[in-house]
Design a protein around this motif. Structure first.
Motif, PDB file in Angstrom:
ATOM      1  N   ARG A  97      40.743  33.227  43.300  1.00  0.00           N
ATOM      2  CA  ARG A  97      39.699  34.250  43.381  1.00  0.00           C
ATOM      3  C   ARG A  97      39.034  34.256  44.763  1.00  0.00           C
ATOM      4  N   ALA A  98      38.766  33.034  45.272  1.00  0.00           N
ATOM      5  CA  ALA A  98      38.090  32.909  46.574  1.00  0.00           C
ATOM      6  C   ALA A  98      38.970  33.458  47.706  1.00  0.00           C
ATOM      7  N   ILE A  99      40.266  33.141  47.668  1.00  0.00           N
ATOM      8  CA  ILE A  99      41.173  33.630  48.720  1.00  0.00           C
ATOM      9  C   ILE A  99      41.334  35.153  48.627  1.00  0.00           C
ATOM     10  N   ALA A 100      41.464  35.654  47.392  1.00  0.00           N
ATOM     11  CA  ALA A 100      41.598  37.107  47.202  1.00  0.00           C
ATOM     12  C   ALA A 100      40.368  37.830  47.750  1.00  0.00           C
ATOM     13  N   LYS A 101      39.195  37.247  47.547  1.00  0.00           N
ATOM     14  CA  LYS A 101      37.948  37.829  48.063  1.00  0.00           C
ATOM     15  C   LYS A 101      38.019  37.932  49.599  1.00  0.00           C
ATOM     16  N   GLY A 102      38.507  36.866  50.239  1.00  0.00           N
ATOM     17  CA  GLY A 102      38.642  36.861  51.692  1.00  0.00           C
ATOM     18  C   GLY A 102      39.640  37.903  52.176  1.00  0.00           C
ATOM     19  N   LEU A 103      40.770  38.015  51.459  1.00  0.00           N
ATOM     20  CA  LEU A 103      41.791  39.000  51.833  1.00  0.00           C
ATOM     21  C   LEU A 103      41.240  40.423  51.723  1.00  0.00           C
ATOM     22  N   ARG A 104      40.421  40.660  50.679  1.00  0.00           N
ATOM     23  CA  ARG A 104      39.834  41.992  50.511  1.00  0.00           C
ATOM     24  C   ARG A 104      38.865  42.326  51.644  1.00  0.00           C
ATOM     25  N   LEU A 105      38.199  41.284  52.179  1.00  0.00           N
ATOM     26  CA  LEU A 105      37.305  41.508  53.330  1.00  0.00           C
ATOM     27  C   LEU A 105      38.103  41.980  54.543  1.00  0.00           C
ATOM     28  N   ALA A 106      39.338  41.491  54.649  1.00  0.00           N
ATOM     29  CA  ALA A 106      40.208  41.937  55.753  1.00  0.00           C
ATOM     30  C   ALA A 106      40.697  43.363  55.503  1.00  0.00           C
ATOM     31  N   GLY A 107      40.918  43.707  54.209  1.00  0.00           N
ATOM     32  CA  GLY A 107      41.275  45.073  53.813  1.00  0.00           C
ATOM     33  C   GLY A 107      42.758  45.381  53.898  1.00  0.00           C
ATOM     34  N   GLY A 108      43.122  46.520  53.252  1.00  0.00           N
ATOM     35  CA  GLY A 108      44.465  47.072  53.396  1.00  0.00           C
ATOM     36  C   GLY A 108      45.600  46.323  52.729  1.00  0.00           C
ATOM     37  N   MET A 109      45.312  45.652  51.586  1.00  0.00           N
ATOM     38  CA  MET A 109      46.386  44.885  50.938  1.00  0.00           C
ATOM     39  C   MET A 109      46.366  45.056  49.425  1.00  0.00           C
ATOM     40  N   ASP A 110      47.549  44.942  48.823  1.00  0.00           N
ATOM     41  CA  ASP A 110      47.699  44.964  47.368  1.00  0.00           C
ATOM     42  C   ASP A 110      47.765  43.496  46.918  1.00  0.00           C
ATOM     43  N   ILE A 111      46.687  43.005  46.311  1.00  0.00           N
ATOM     44  CA  ILE A 111      46.562  41.558  46.044  1.00  0.00           C
ATOM     45  C   ILE A 111      46.749  41.243  44.558  1.00  0.00           C
ATOM     46  N   HIS A 112      47.606  40.264  44.282  1.00  0.00           N
ATOM     47  CA  HIS A 112      47.845  39.813  42.904  1.00  0.00           C
ATOM     48  C   HIS A 112      47.577  38.308  42.842  1.00  0.00           C
ATOM     49  N   GLN A 113      46.928  37.857  41.759  1.00  0.00           N
ATOM     50  CA  GLN A 113      46.586  36.436  41.628  1.00  0.00           C
ATOM     51  C   GLN A 113      47.335  35.800  40.451  1.00  0.00           C
ATOM     52  N   VAL A 114      47.920  34.626  40.698  1.00  0.00           N
ATOM     53  CA  VAL A 114      48.569  33.867  39.623  1.00  0.00           C
ATOM     54  C   VAL A 114      48.091  32.415  39.699  1.00  0.00           C
TER      55      VAL A 114
END
Length: 394
Positions: free
Chosen positions: A21-38
């Motif tokens: 969750r924490a890494i996905a949050k950081g990636l979203r701050l960078a923007g422009g990505m389709d993020i999936h968490q497992v």
């Protein structure tokens, strides 16, 4: 760009789910990505949480006998409409249940593991996934088996007792009172070690020290394990010593294979399959994985190595993150990790680095920077491509 975040837990700090969750949050701050968490695990700590999360299952809380005979509250998971239980043996007999001065593998018992199995079987589970790892016991699993109705008797017909010290006193294995519900249960045992039951690489000498055993106790426990192995060979016709992993979890590996007819499965591969990671990875551009510490051991059956090997089958780029990468080596690149980074920004105490808020913040910050780097590489590729198409003239 499709990014799959598949972090293992940072042991003693952040759960797999929270790390993702924490890494996905950081990636979203960078923007422009389709993020999936497992959320992932390798059969050890975090296996129940990862599988329950992936299958939208439920948690069951039950009081069982702890490693020193006192009651402890243990948790296991129910998935696949309640037909499958997921049990970590450490919930009932794990090292974290004991203070340092309480560690005593001559006395500790795996009895509570058997009680968890009976609870799951009583709820109608026909499949039970077992995560071996983190045990405080060296009792060859007889405690678990005693809870399931097996009896281990001395030459006078009395019970040999509990714990590793009782192994050398067993003369008879009696399976006439085994709980009938076990007949309907199929066990799937995830195991990430290949140690034999006894000998220099066995359960006592390799893992005894961390369970509180000194040199004399390790020798005594090894003697008991050897005696038990010999007895099983004579009375059951099973050569426990020849089974890779029979020494796992203080000999619980042997108990599952010999008495509950369960083969030991490579922990990380089996759990990742159960989590449906392969389906998630088939069109992933980048996979971000990792754990608390990346080192030479990480390439040998740990969760990030399993993720990397799987990701490489689909040609994904693999980036690994960890709190500590000081002992990481080129073996990580050989198993498919393209680059690894520490999430720790500068000199700090281990305690501070492992604080939940601190570690979570560091994961998010690093996630954003990785995301920015990936976006930059995409722009560079696009620029190069357009430059080639235009013949280099602008």
């Amino acid at each position: 760009m499709k990014i799959v975040v598949a972090m293992d837990s940072l042991k003693g700090s952040v759960s797999s789910e929270d790390a993702n969750r924490a890494i996905a949050k950081g990636l979203r701050l960078a923007g422009g990505m389709d993020i999936h968490q497992v959320p992932i695990a390798d059969g050890g700590e975090g296996t129940v949480a990862a599988l329950v999360s992936a299958h939208k299952g439920t948690l069951v809380h039950v009081n069982v006998t702890g490693p020193l005979g006192k009651p402890v509250k243990a948790t296991y998971g129910l998935i696949k409409k309640g037909t499958t239980a997921v049990i970590e043996i450490a919930e009932a007999c794990g090292l974290p249940l004991l203070k340092k001065e309480e560690l005593n593998s001559m006395s500790t018992t795996s009895y509570g593991v058997g009680e968890l199995i009976l609870d799951a079987a009583g709820k109608g589970c026909t499949d039970i996934i077992i995560g071996l790892g983190g045990s405080s016991t060296t009792d060859a699993g007889i405690g678990m088996l005693q809870a399931l109705g097996f009896q281990f008797l001395t030459d006078t017909g009395s019970s040999a007792g509990y714990g590793g010290r009782s192994l050398k006193h067993i003369s008879v294995i009696d399976s006439s009172n085994v709980h009938p519900s076990l007949e309907k249960v199929c066990f799937h045992v995830a195991c990430d070690v290949t140690n034999p039951l006894h000998g220099p690489n066995g359960a006592a000498f390799v893992f005894g020290k961390q369970k509180g055993a000194g040199p004399q106790e390790m020798a005594s426990l090894d003697e008991g394990l050897k005696h038990f192995s010999s007895l099983a060979s004579k009375q059951l016709g099973i050569d426990l010593q020849s089974i890779p992993g029979s020494g796992a979890a203080g000999g619980l590996g042997a108990a599952f294979t010999a008495f509950l007819h369960s083969p030991l499965l490579p922990g990380v591969d089996y759990i990742l399959t159960e989590l449906g990671l392969r389906e998630m990875l088939h069109d992933a551009d980048v996979v971000i994985t990792g754990e608390g510490k990346l080192d030479g051991q990480s390439s040998m059956g740990k969760a990030p190595s399993g993720v990397a090997k799987l990701a490489k089958q689909f040609g994904s780029t693999v980036i690994a993150l960890a709190g500590d990468v000081s002992d990481a080596d080129k073996s990580l690149h050989e198993i498919g990790i393209d680059a690894y980074f520490s999430i720790v920004p500068g000199p700090v105490t281990l305690e501070k680095a492992m604080e939940l808020d601190s570690a979570t913040h560091n994961l998010t910050r690093t996630g954003e920077q990785v995301g920015r780097m990936l976006l930059l590489s995409m722009k560079t590729k696009d620029y190069t491509r357009s430059n080639q198409h235009s013949g280099g003239h602008h």
